[in-house]
Structure formats: C-alpha cells, structure tokens
Write an enzyme that holds these catalytic residues in place. Structure first.
Site, PDB file in Angstrom:
ATOM      1  N   GLY A  10      33.441  -4.525 -52.485  1.00  0.00           N
ATOM      2  CA  GLY A  10      33.004  -6.092 -52.394  1.00  0.00           C
ATOM      3  C   GLY A  10      31.658  -6.213 -52.179  1.00  0.00           C
ATOM      4  O   GLY A  10      31.050  -5.562 -51.440  1.00  0.00           O
ATOM      5  N   THR A  53      28.785  -4.081 -46.543  1.00  0.00           N
ATOM      6  CA  THR A  53      30.093  -4.858 -46.636  1.00  0.00           C
ATOM      7  C   THR A  53      30.176  -5.812 -45.534  1.00  0.00           C
ATOM      8  O   THR A  53      29.504  -5.230 -44.242  1.00  0.00           O
ATOM      9  CB  THR A  53      31.444  -3.724 -46.307  1.00  0.00           C
ATOM     10  N   ARG A 109      46.001 -27.686 -37.811  1.00  0.00           N
ATOM     11  CA  ARG A 109      45.416 -27.389 -39.249  1.00  0.00           C
ATOM     12  C   ARG A 109      45.042 -25.939 -39.408  1.00  0.00           C
ATOM     13  O   ARG A 109      44.705 -25.354 -38.267  1.00  0.00           O
ATOM     14  CB  ARG A 109      44.416 -28.402 -39.421  1.00  0.00           C
ATOM     15  N   ASP A 166      33.487   1.775 -47.616  1.00  0.00           N
ATOM     16  CA  ASP A 166      34.174   3.436 -47.362  1.00  0.00           C
ATOM     17  C   ASP A 166      34.845   3.770 -48.500  1.00  0.00           C
ATOM     18  O   ASP A 166      34.526   4.914 -48.888  1.00  0.00           O
ATOM     19  CB  ASP A 166      35.460   3.256 -46.260  1.00  0.00           C
ATOM     20  N   SER A 214      33.648   3.282 -51.755  1.00  0.00           N
ATOM     21  CA  SER A 214      32.573   3.562 -52.378  1.00  0.00           C
ATOM     22  C   SER A 214      31.879   4.939 -51.870  1.00  0.00           C
ATOM     23  O   SER A 214      31.411   5.688 -52.615  1.00  0.00           O
ATOM     24  CB  SER A 214      31.299   2.368 -52.390  1.00  0.00           C
ATOM     25  N   GLY A 262      37.805  -9.478 -43.084  1.00  0.00           N
ATOM     26  CA  GLY A 262      37.483  -8.373 -42.438  1.00  0.00           C
ATOM     27  C   GLY A 262      38.431  -7.357 -42.607  1.00  0.00           C
ATOM     28  O   GLY A 262      38.680  -6.108 -42.079  1.00  0.00           O
ATOM     29  N   ARG A 263      39.460  -7.686 -43.446  1.00  0.00           N
ATOM     30  CA  ARG A 263      40.642  -6.807 -43.768  1.00  0.00           C
ATOM     31  C   ARG A 263      41.296  -6.113 -42.346  1.00  0.00           C
ATOM     32  O   ARG A 263      41.600  -6.754 -41.309  1.00  0.00           O
ATOM     33  CB  ARG A 263      40.297  -5.351 -44.475  1.00  0.00           C
ATOM     34  N   ASP A 286      33.365  -2.491 -40.950  1.00  0.00           N
ATOM     35  CA  ASP A 286      34.383  -1.480 -40.304  1.00  0.00           C
ATOM     36  C   ASP A 286      34.304  -0.010 -40.519  1.00  0.00           C
ATOM     37  O   ASP A 286      35.238   0.852 -40.698  1.00  0.00           O
ATOM     38  CB  ASP A 286      35.748  -1.974 -41.513  1.00  0.00           C
ATOM     39  N   ASP A 302      32.667  -6.535 -43.686  1.00  0.00           N
ATOM     40  CA  ASP A 302      33.675  -6.341 -42.664  1.00  0.00           C
ATOM     41  C   ASP A 302      33.097  -5.349 -41.329  1.00  0.00           C
ATOM     42  O   ASP A 302      34.000  -5.542 -40.411  1.00  0.00           O
ATOM     43  CB  ASP A 302      34.754  -5.439 -43.410  1.00  0.00           C
ATOM     44  N   ARG A 355      35.103 -27.975 -35.770  1.00  0.00           N
ATOM     45  CA  ARG A 355      35.371 -28.246 -34.485  1.00  0.00           C
ATOM     46  C   ARG A 355      35.104 -29.866 -34.463  1.00  0.00           C
ATOM     47  O   ARG A 355      35.731 -30.581 -33.850  1.00  0.00           O
ATOM     48  CB  ARG A 355      34.110 -27.735 -33.569  1.00  0.00           C
ATOM     49  N   ARG A 358      35.202  -2.782 -58.985  1.00  0.00           N
ATOM     50  CA  ARG A 358      35.901  -1.826 -58.620  1.00  0.00           C
ATOM     51  C   ARG A 358      36.422  -0.727 -59.896  1.00  0.00           C
ATOM     52  O   ARG A 358      36.612  -1.344 -60.920  1.00  0.00           O
ATOM     53  CB  ARG A 358      37.287  -2.252 -57.831  1.00  0.00           C
TER      54      ARG A 358
HETATM   55  P1  ATP Z   1      34.632  -2.987 -49.487  1.00  0.00           P
HETATM   56  O1  ATP Z   1      35.034  -2.298 -47.916  1.00  0.00           O
HETATM   57  O2  ATP Z   1      33.776  -3.999 -49.386  1.00  0.00           O
HETATM   58  O3  ATP Z   1      35.661  -3.396 -50.059  1.00  0.00           O
HETATM   59  P2  ATP Z   1      34.773  -0.622 -50.542  1.00  0.00           P
HETATM   60  O4  ATP Z   1      33.513   0.351 -51.187  1.00  0.00           O
HETATM   61  O5  ATP Z   1      35.630  -0.168 -49.812  1.00  0.00           O
HETATM   62  O6  ATP Z   1      34.073  -1.731 -50.339  1.00  0.00           O
HETATM   63  P3  ATP Z   1      36.739  -0.035 -52.825  1.00  0.00           P
HETATM   64  O7  ATP Z   1      37.437  -1.039 -53.605  1.00  0.00           O
HETATM   65  O8  ATP Z   1      37.618   0.380 -51.590  1.00  0.00           O
HETATM   66  O9  ATP Z   1      35.579  -0.863 -52.061  1.00  0.00           O
HETATM   67  O10 ATP Z   1      35.853   0.946 -53.496  1.00  0.00           O
HETATM   68  C1  ATP Z   1      34.966   0.788 -54.409  1.00  0.00           C
HETATM   69  C2  ATP Z   1      35.084   1.784 -55.614  1.00  0.00           C
HETATM   70  O11 ATP Z   1      34.853   3.228 -55.192  1.00  0.00           O
HETATM   71  C3  ATP Z   1      36.445   1.887 -56.220  1.00  0.00           C
HETATM   72  O12 ATP Z   1      36.990   0.960 -57.204  1.00  0.00           O
HETATM   73  C4  ATP Z   1      36.337   3.272 -56.979  1.00  0.00           C
HETATM   74  O13 ATP Z   1      35.669   3.229 -58.108  1.00  0.00           O
HETATM   75  C5  ATP Z   1      35.477   4.006 -55.942  1.00  0.00           C
HETATM   76  N1  ATP Z   1      36.732   4.811 -54.682  1.00  0.00           N
HETATM   77  C6  ATP Z   1      37.107   4.218 -53.733  1.00  0.00           C
HETATM   78  N2  ATP Z   1      37.948   5.300 -53.387  1.00  0.00           N
HETATM   79  C7  ATP Z   1      37.530   6.403 -54.053  1.00  0.00           C
HETATM   80  C8  ATP Z   1      38.216   7.584 -53.910  1.00  0.00           C
HETATM   81  N3  ATP Z   1      39.099   8.316 -52.890  1.00  0.00           N
HETATM   82  N4  ATP Z   1      37.459   8.812 -54.656  1.00  0.00           N
HETATM   83  C9  ATP Z   1      36.756   8.416 -55.748  1.00  0.00           C
HETATM   84  N5  ATP Z   1      36.308   7.122 -55.814  1.00  0.00           N
HETATM   85  C10 ATP Z   1      36.910   6.149 -54.973  1.00  0.00           C
END
Ligand code: ATP
Length: 319
Positions: free
Chosen positions: A11, A125, A243, A103, A105, A170-171, A129, A127, A154, A72
């Site tokens: 994201g 990110t 609302r 995480d 990524s 924030g998932r 997180d 989030d 408000r 992704r």
């Molecule tokens: P956000 O927290 O904003 O969603 P993110 O980095 O956690 O960001 P993900 O969709 O979880 O977003 O991961 C982004 C990309 O990272 C995935 O589309 C994939 O290509 C790669 N990726 C995620 N998990 C793994 C994994 N376990 N092993 C290898 N590549 C991964």
C-alpha cells in the site's frame, strides 16, 4: 557498492516520494548509480528498471503517492519468482536494493537477502503497524487527514445533533483510530487491541445527550468491524440520530506532513548508508527519536505493543 536500486511496494503512503528522493540523492552523493524499479516486486521480475539522476527526484518531496508506483505481486512470493528478480538485478549489475513498504514487503526483502542479494527495508505504510519502529512513513500525514475529516464531520454532526461513527484504516492496528481520536476529541475510540462493550458505549451516549451534548464522535478502527453495523446498533439501542462515515483511501493520499518528510529523508539516507557499509537484511526505524537499524527477521518477530496508556488517557479526557 556501485549500483543501488529502489522500489516501493504494498500500500502506498504519503512520504514515499521523500524517501525515494533521499535514497537517490544520498546514493549519488556517495558516488553510486541509482536505479528506480517501477511497480514494486512486479517491476523487478519484469526488469522494469531505469537509471535515476538528481533531477529525476526534483519537485517530488511534497507529493503524495509514489513516482515509482506500487503493486502487489503474488509471483514474488514464490522461490521461482524471486530467482527471476535476482537474475534481473544481476543483469543490471545492481549491488543492493532499498525496499520501501510494509511488513509484507519486508518479508520479500528478507527472502531476497536469503538468496544472497543485499536488501534493506524502509517502513512506508500509514498503518504504523511495525513493532520495531515508533513511527512509519505516512502515519503522521494520515492522522492529519483523519483529523481534518473529524473537524468537518463534527460541524455537521453538531448542527444536526447526531452521533457520527467514523471508520479509519489501519488493518489489525488501532493506532490511526487512537491517535486521531485523541487529537480530535472523539467521545469513544474502538480499536482491535481493546475490548469494548456496545451497551456501555450506548449508556455514555445517552447520558451525554441528556447533559445537553449536541454531538458525539466515535472513532472506529477498520480491524474491529464495519461502521454501518456499529452505527445501526447505536441507533437501535439509543434512539439517537446516527450516521456512519468510512474515510477510505483519502487517508492514503495527500501532501506529506513535515514530520513524514523529515522521517523519510532520514530513513532513506540511512538505508543507503547500511548498503554502503555492506549490511544486508536490515530495516531502518526510529526509536526514541533516533534513527536505528535492525535485522529484518528480528524486527518482524517483535510483538506489537498497543499504547494502552494513551488509550486510557483518551477515555479519561473524553467525557
Ligand atoms: P501495507 O502494510 O501497506 O499493505 P505491505 O508491504 O505489507 O504494505 P503486502 O501486500 O503484504 O503489503 O506485500 C507487498 C508485496 O510484498 C506482496 O505483493 C509480495 O510481492 C511481497 N511479499 C509479501 N509477503 C511476502 C512473503 N512472505 N514472501 C515474499 N514476498 C512477499
């Protein structure tokens, strides 16, 4: 170290451009060539790389989104996909990769390192997180976007004497709801990390309505549930006009705050330094106002600790 590549993945978040700028300009300062990878790991597998110069990151520090675009990529989760990516990196003569993302990524970056390719992660990110760092790039901007929305909601809630349930992103993490709720004076904050009792919330809403309060704001983290469902329950149990507003993707865009730009600049530069020092499988973070680095594996294993004290304070102050 002569050639560094940089990509944004997962994201998007405001401040990613400031991080890209920092990677490119500090790498060039240290005498390296820099390649940008379009569309995250997808672009890496496809060989969608281009050389970046000082001018290529001009006029972007204030822009939301990411000039490298984000994606992704399921194929990168397979060993075969990652081997393709390493082949591309070798063909282009790249010596190290900076991954700006969350995480997922970082897990990708860690797996690249396991294949022997040096990779360093920068937390981008909204989030917030990631447990190993106090803040991620984009969180502060997202908070300010939510705060702006709270003020507007408000106004109208007050005119119509309504209860407003505002759902934020924030998932599984309640930080956006907590910090924006506290800063925006929300009457109730509902997050996945803390139990809540809908009857108790309704009792408070009825009591404050009886005291003459014109409106109430309820901040809801998306990880708990849907704003419309909570709103319907409140309406039914209290009889108050209510609302729901789901803020959605406006939280991911916009010009990055000063805090996020400074954070992104420091983190991008640190990631380049780590690669130049021959370090790999690292992530950059901020802890007690200091830029830090940590082994990716170790960083991802840390259990996230919710700021319960801040949550308690928010509920004491929201009367
Ligand atoms: P956000 O927290 O904003 O969603 P993110 O980095 O956690 O960001 P993900 O969709 O979880 O977003 O991961 C982004 C990309 O990272 C995935 O589309 C994939 O290509 C790669 N990726 C995620 N998990 C793994 C994994 N376990 N092993 C290898 N590549 C991964």
């Amino acid at each position: 170290m002569k050639k560094i590549a940089v990509l944004t993945s997962g994201g998007d978040s405001p401040g990613m451009n400031a991080a890209i700028r920092a990677v490119v300009r500090s790498a060039i300062y240290h005498g390296c060539k820099v390649y940008g990878v379009n569309r995250g790991y997808r672009g890496l597998i496809d060989g969608d790389l281009f050389e970046m110069d000082l001018a290529s990151v001009g006029d972007i520090i204030h822009r939301g989104g990411t000039i490298l675009r984000s994606a992704r990529c399921e194929e990168f989760k397979t060993e075969e996909g990652r081997k393709k990516a390493v082949n591309v990196l070798n063909v282009f003569g790249i010596d190290g990769l900076v991954v700006i993302g969350g995480d997922g990524s970082f897990q990708g970056a860690q797996k690249l390192s396991e294949l022997g390719f040096p990779a360093v992660g920068v937390p981008g990110t909204i989030d917030n997180d990631l447990a190993y760092t106090d803040y991620t790039i984009g969180f502060d901007t997202a908070l300010n976007t939510v705060l702006d929305a709270i003020s507007k909601i408000r106004d109208t809630s007050s005119s119509h004497e309504r209860v407003s349930v505002i759902e934020v992103m924030g998932r599984h993490c309640g930080d956006i709801a907590l910090y924006a709720g506290l800063a925006g004076g929300a009457e109730v904050i509902i997050v996945p990390e803390e139990d809540y009792d809908i009857d108790e919330i309704c009792k408070r809403l009825i009591q404050s309505n009886n005291r003459g309060k014109k409106h109430s704001i309820i901040m809801l983290a998306e990880g708990v549930g849907n704003a419309n469902e909570i709103m319907e329950q409140i309406k039914e149990k209290t009889g108050l006009d209510s609302r729901a507003t789901i803020l959605g993707h406006i939280q991911r865009g916009g010009t990055p705050s000063a805090f996020d730009r400074v954070l992104a600049s420091q983190m991008g530069a640190k990631a380049v330094e780590l690669l130049l020092e021959g370090k790999s499988s690292k992530v950059v973070g901020i802890k007690n106002n200091e830029i830090i680095d940590m082994d990716i594996h170790e960083a991802l294993a840390i259990e996230r600790k919710f700021n319960s004290n801040l949550y308690k304070l928010a509920s004491i102050l929201a009367k």
